[in-house]
Design a protein around this motif. Structure first.
Motif, PDB file in Angstrom:
ATOM      1  N   GLY A 213       0.790  -1.210   0.086  1.00  0.00           N
ATOM      2  CA  GLY A 213       0.080  -0.037   0.156  1.00  0.00           C
ATOM      3  C   GLY A 213       1.032   1.327  -0.003  1.00  0.00           C
ATOM      4  O   GLY A 213       1.804   1.238   0.668  1.00  0.00           O
ATOM      5  N   ALA A 214       0.332   2.127  -0.796  1.00  0.00           N
ATOM      6  CA  ALA A 214       1.393   3.569  -0.918  1.00  0.00           C
ATOM      7  C   ALA A 214       1.179   4.291   0.497  1.00  0.00           C
ATOM      8  O   ALA A 214       0.247   4.242   1.024  1.00  0.00           O
ATOM      9  N   GLY A 215       2.405   4.854   0.816  1.00  0.00           N
ATOM     10  CA  GLY A 215       2.712   5.585   2.112  1.00  0.00           C
ATOM     11  C   GLY A 215       2.520   4.554   3.430  1.00  0.00           C
ATOM     12  O   GLY A 215       2.580   5.476   4.272  1.00  0.00           O
ATOM     13  N   LEU A 216       2.601   3.399   3.499  1.00  0.00           N
ATOM     14  CA  LEU A 216       2.493   2.805   4.576  1.00  0.00           C
ATOM     15  C   LEU A 216       3.946   2.610   5.271  1.00  0.00           C
ATOM     16  O   LEU A 216       3.742   2.619   6.547  1.00  0.00           O
ATOM     17  N   ALA A 217       5.118   2.897   4.534  1.00  0.00           N
ATOM     18  CA  ALA A 217       6.192   2.498   5.254  1.00  0.00           C
ATOM     19  C   ALA A 217       7.254   3.617   4.762  1.00  0.00           C
ATOM     20  O   ALA A 217       7.213   4.149   3.975  1.00  0.00           O
ATOM     21  N   ARG A 218       8.121   3.749   6.077  1.00  0.00           N
ATOM     22  CA  ARG A 218       9.064   4.920   5.945  1.00  0.00           C
ATOM     23  C   ARG A 218      10.354   4.319   6.820  1.00  0.00           C
ATOM     24  O   ARG A 218      10.084   4.043   7.799  1.00  0.00           O
ATOM     25  N   ALA A 219      11.367   4.738   5.995  1.00  0.00           N
ATOM     26  CA  ALA A 219      12.805   4.127   6.482  1.00  0.00           C
ATOM     27  C   ALA A 219      13.222   5.464   7.324  1.00  0.00           C
ATOM     28  O   ALA A 219      13.349   6.437   7.110  1.00  0.00           O
ATOM     29  N   ARG A 220      13.044   4.949   8.794  1.00  0.00           N
ATOM     30  CA  ARG A 220      13.651   5.974   9.778  1.00  0.00           C
ATOM     31  C   ARG A 220      15.146   6.019   9.774  1.00  0.00           C
ATOM     32  O   ARG A 220      15.761   7.275   9.963  1.00  0.00           O
ATOM     33  N   ASP A 221      15.813   4.937   9.612  1.00  0.00           N
ATOM     34  CA  ASP A 221      17.349   5.026   9.750  1.00  0.00           C
ATOM     35  C   ASP A 221      17.667   3.939   9.044  1.00  0.00           C
ATOM     36  O   ASP A 221      17.248   2.928   8.069  1.00  0.00           O
ATOM     37  N   ALA A 222      19.049   3.529   9.041  1.00  0.00           N
ATOM     38  CA  ALA A 222      19.700   2.426   8.429  1.00  0.00           C
ATOM     39  C   ALA A 222      19.135   1.054   8.908  1.00  0.00           C
ATOM     40  O   ALA A 222      19.331   0.066   8.053  1.00  0.00           O
ATOM     41  N   ALA A 223      18.348   0.865   9.952  1.00  0.00           N
ATOM     42  CA  ALA A 223      17.948  -0.377  10.277  1.00  0.00           C
ATOM     43  C   ALA A 223      16.531  -0.811  10.700  1.00  0.00           C
ATOM     44  O   ALA A 223      16.077  -1.706  10.493  1.00  0.00           O
ATOM     45  N   GLY A 224      15.897   0.500  10.807  1.00  0.00           N
ATOM     46  CA  GLY A 224      14.368   0.530  11.214  1.00  0.00           C
ATOM     47  C   GLY A 224      13.498   0.919  10.244  1.00  0.00           C
ATOM     48  O   GLY A 224      13.879   2.131   9.573  1.00  0.00           O
ATOM     49  N   ILE A 225      12.475   0.162   9.841  1.00  0.00           N
ATOM     50  CA  ILE A 225      11.472   0.631   8.794  1.00  0.00           C
ATOM     51  C   ILE A 225      10.014   0.764   9.592  1.00  0.00           C
ATOM     52  O   ILE A 225       9.661  -0.261   9.869  1.00  0.00           O
ATOM     53  N   GLU A 226       9.682   1.940   9.822  1.00  0.00           N
ATOM     54  CA  GLU A 226       8.330   2.111  10.348  1.00  0.00           C
ATOM     55  C   GLU A 226       7.328   1.796   9.449  1.00  0.00           C
ATOM     56  O   GLU A 226       7.163   2.451   8.253  1.00  0.00           O
ATOM     57  N   ILE A 227       6.382   1.070   9.889  1.00  0.00           N
ATOM     58  CA  ILE A 227       5.099   0.732   8.988  1.00  0.00           C
ATOM     59  C   ILE A 227       3.901   0.931   9.549  1.00  0.00           C
ATOM     60  O   ILE A 227       3.574   0.488  10.745  1.00  0.00           O
ATOM     61  N   GLU A 228       2.945   1.329   8.945  1.00  0.00           N
ATOM     62  CA  GLU A 228       1.570   1.856   9.357  1.00  0.00           C
ATOM     63  C   GLU A 228       0.861   0.724   9.135  1.00  0.00           C
ATOM     64  O   GLU A 228       0.698   0.084   8.104  1.00  0.00           O
TER      65      GLU A 228
END
Length: 371
Positions: A213-228
């Motif tokens: 789904g578009a806009g669900l994931a965002r890379a916060r840093d080199a290790a963590g990807i925040e997913i809605e």
């Protein structure tokens, strides 16, 4: 026929290049895990019985006290000073509690002697509670030990294989208190990469946005990807997390060469680049040989003082210096270098020395890991 052979070779070469140019596509679940998924360490102190005289010595106060405490639970009052047995050993018991463990699940247990026992072969672990760092009992361990070694001694002779003072009990612990479910209702989850990398994190976020789904994931840093988590799936997130696990992504790979000097192992990615560099590796070989010869007097039949057959030793010393010189173009790789050195019958130890020297010269464009 010759033209067809050349055409076939050309097609095979193009196919090989195409395969090399394509990266490896993996699932997101193979690159890391959700934040909060981890094993919990459990530990306890127990007693191993049934040893054939290879347990702790009678002078071990901890063993005597532990055995006295166990007997007191069965209405047997035996002071610690009167306990005298070499068939018992005090051990440390450890296990790992998975994140989704439930009551009744079984765990593998590791047992290690904490006293002066010589061997745990043939022993049986008594019921031992396993505690977490919070002091709560989560599992109970008990069972026969599986020892991958032995130790036998008699009259000062000792025969030993591996470490007989450490053992394992497959499925030897039963979970009494399960872990709370991790897939609870939540609006966001964080996926953590096993190997942090900005490029891979960005690719994972982009793959999730395009495949889930578009806009669900965002890379916060080199290790963590925040997913809605979508609002309609927050109450039942299992299906949504299953889709996330199977998202296909092409991870980035670091240029890395791993060297183990103890075993002489060199592991490298095939695309670790090398700059133009000249390598000269020499080896000095010294040979010393003793030649014994017999010296006879001028007249064999002559006798008298100082006249006798003598043995003369001549020493020959040979020095040979073997030097190999190689030149690498700017498009060379570590794989090309290792293959060239292998064809020259260069030892693994020498290859390791050459790679370290090339890295020190600034011609190896990658991380050199020495174990």
């Amino acid at each position: 026929m010759h033209v067809l052979r050349l055409l076939l070779l050309a097609l095979l070469s193009l196919a090989h290049v195409a395969c090399l140019s394509q990266g490896t596509t993996l699932r997101v679940k193979d690159l890391g895990k959700l934040q909060g998924w981890r094993d919990n360490v459990l530990v306890g102190t127990g007693i191993v019985t049934g040893l054939a005289g290879t347990g702790d010595s009678p002078g071990n106060r901890a063993t005597r006290q532990a055995l006295s405490n166990v007997l007191s639970q069965f209405n047997l009052t035996v002071p610690p000073e009167q306990v005298n047995s070499r068939n018992v050993a005090v051990v440390m018991v450890s296990a790992a509690l998975p994140a989704f463990a439930r009551e009744g699940d079984t765990l593998d247990v590791t047992v290690a002697s904490s006293g002066d026992a010589r061997s745990l072969v043939g022993g049986n672990l008594l019921l031992t509670p396993l505690r977490a760092p919070d002091g709560r009992i989560y599992a109970l361990a008990q069972g026969a030990l599986s020892v991958g070694g032995h130790r036998y001694d008699a009259n000062g002779n000792v025969v030993q294989k591996n470490h007989p003072t450490a053992a394992a009990i497959p499925n030897g612990a039963t979970v009494e208190v399960g872990m709370p479910p991790s897939a609870q209702a939540r609006s966001h989850v964080t996926f953590v990469l096993a190997e942090p990398d900005y490029t891979t994190a960005n690719r994972v976020a982009a793959a999730i946005n395009s495949q889930v789904g578009a806009g669900l994931a965002r890379a916060r840093d080199a290790a963590g990807i925040e997913i809605e988590v979508p609002a309609a799936l927050q109450s039942e997130p299992v299906g949504f997390l299953a889709r996330l696990e199977n998202v296909a992504v092409e991870p980035d790979r670091r240029a890395r060469v791993v060297i183990n000097e103890r075993t002489g192992t060199v592991v490298s990615g095939g695309d670790v680049r090398l700059s133009r560099v000249a390598i000269s590796h020499g080896d000095l070989k010294i040979t010393i040989a003793n030649l014994n010869s017999v010296s006879q007097p001028a007249w064999i039949g002559r006798t008298g003082p100082g006249v006798a057959t003598a043995v003369v030793t001549n020493t020959e010393i040979g020095v040979e210096e073997l030097t190999g010189v190689g030149f690498l173009a700017g498009s060379g790789t570590v794989a090309d270098l290792v293959q060239s050195l292998a064809r020259m019958k260069t030892s693994t130890r020498d290859i390791i020395s050459i790679l370290r020297a090339v890295k020190a010269a600034g011609a190896l464009h990658g991380e050199l890991v020495v174990q």
